[in-house]
Design a protein around this motif. Structure first.
Motif, PDB file in Angstrom:
ATOM      1  N   LEU A   5       0.830  -1.215   0.000  1.00  0.00           N
ATOM      2  CA  LEU A   5       0.000   0.000   0.000  1.00  0.00           C
ATOM      3  C   LEU A   5       0.860   1.258   0.000  1.00  0.00           C
ATOM      4  O   LEU A   5       0.544   2.231  -0.693  1.00  0.00           O
ATOM      5  N   ALA A   6       1.928   1.245   0.778  1.00  0.00           N
ATOM      6  CA  ALA A   6       2.796   2.421   0.835  1.00  0.00           C
ATOM      7  C   ALA A   6       3.561   2.615  -0.472  1.00  0.00           C
ATOM      8  O   ALA A   6       3.868   3.752  -0.842  1.00  0.00           O
ATOM      9  N   LEU A   7       3.863   1.530  -1.171  1.00  0.00           N
ATOM     10  CA  LEU A   7       4.536   1.669  -2.469  1.00  0.00           C
ATOM     11  C   LEU A   7       3.638   2.368  -3.489  1.00  0.00           C
ATOM     12  O   LEU A   7       4.136   3.044  -4.391  1.00  0.00           O
ATOM     13  N   LEU A   8       2.331   2.233  -3.337  1.00  0.00           N
ATOM     14  CA  LEU A   8       1.411   2.955  -4.220  1.00  0.00           C
ATOM     15  C   LEU A   8       1.507   4.467  -4.029  1.00  0.00           C
ATOM     16  O   LEU A   8       1.175   5.233  -4.931  1.00  0.00           O
ATOM     17  N   VAL A   9       1.955   4.885  -2.873  1.00  0.00           N
ATOM     18  CA  VAL A   9       2.161   6.304  -2.599  1.00  0.00           C
ATOM     19  C   VAL A   9       3.622   6.694  -2.816  1.00  0.00           C
ATOM     20  O   VAL A   9       3.926   7.758  -3.369  1.00  0.00           O
ATOM     21  N   GLY A  10       4.544   5.834  -2.379  1.00  0.00           N
ATOM     22  CA  GLY A  10       5.971   6.157  -2.403  1.00  0.00           C
ATOM     23  C   GLY A  10       6.576   6.252  -3.786  1.00  0.00           C
ATOM     24  O   GLY A  10       7.358   7.166  -4.068  1.00  0.00           O
ATOM     25  N   VAL A  11       6.228   5.338  -4.671  1.00  0.00           N
ATOM     26  CA  VAL A  11       6.822   5.346  -6.018  1.00  0.00           C
ATOM     27  C   VAL A  11       6.401   6.579  -6.824  1.00  0.00           C
ATOM     28  O   VAL A  11       7.261   7.274  -7.371  1.00  0.00           O
ATOM     29  N   PRO A  12       5.100   6.907  -6.913  1.00  0.00           N
ATOM     30  CA  PRO A  12       4.747   8.121  -7.672  1.00  0.00           C
ATOM     31  C   PRO A  12       5.318   9.397  -7.050  1.00  0.00           C
ATOM     32  O   PRO A  12       5.744  10.294  -7.775  1.00  0.00           O
TER      33      PRO A  12
END
Length: 167
Positions: free
Chosen positions: A141-148
């Motif tokens: 879930l955090a990668l959905l925020v962190g990558v962009p």
């Protein structure tokens, strides 16, 4: 006589007033501290440091962490705390980046989002399957925020190096 009837109603009232007073103080601190810090820094010799002007905004994630820490469910609490951490890292990185910032710094939100994967692997190896699944879901879930956000910060750092262009 049951224990519920022997409770002093006055002590309950004092407890309610104390909790209400605590929440009023915390809310006033969260609402008033950022403008006070902004005014103090803009009037000082440090007004040229842009990110320092907004350093009072650190109270917002702290207030969110205060409420998240009160949640009873470990999974929900861990996921929300991790998302708050990633968003705080992303905001701090975006505010502090400029044209001389190394490009690796732009990927700090992605690194912060991926950290629970290490905990997931360690938990899985020790047999804690539920904790491993919690860490893995939180990381995804955090990668959905962190990558962009990392890509936007890298793009911003790259565009800051271009300078003024005249057409």
């Amino acid at each position: 006589m049951p224990a519920e009837e022997t409770v002093n109603p006055r002590s309950r009232w004092t407890s309610v007033v104390a909790v209400f007073g605590l929440h009023v103080c915390v809310v006033l601190l969260v609402v008033l501290l950022p403008p006070i810090v902004y005014s103090a820094v803009s009037a000082s010799r440090y007004q040229g440091i842009e990110w320092l002007l907004f350093s009072g905004g650190v109270t917002y994630p702290l207030y969110a962490i205060y409420w998240i820490a009160r949640l009873k469910n470990f999974r929900v609490r861990f996921i929300w705390l991790h998302l708050t951490f990633v968003l705080t890292i992303a905001a701090a990185t975006a505010f502090m980046s400029n044209r001389s910032t190394p490009l690796l710094v732009a990927f700090l939100p992605t690194i912060a989002a991926a950290l629970p994967i290490l905990g997931s692997i360690a938990s899985w190896m020790h047999g804690f399957r539920r904790v491993a699944a919690t860490f893995l879901v939180s990381s995804l879930l955090a990668l959905l925020v962190g990558v962009p956000s990392s890509l936007l910060i890298a793009y911003g750092i790259g565009m800051a190096a271009v300078g003024n262009m005249r057409y």
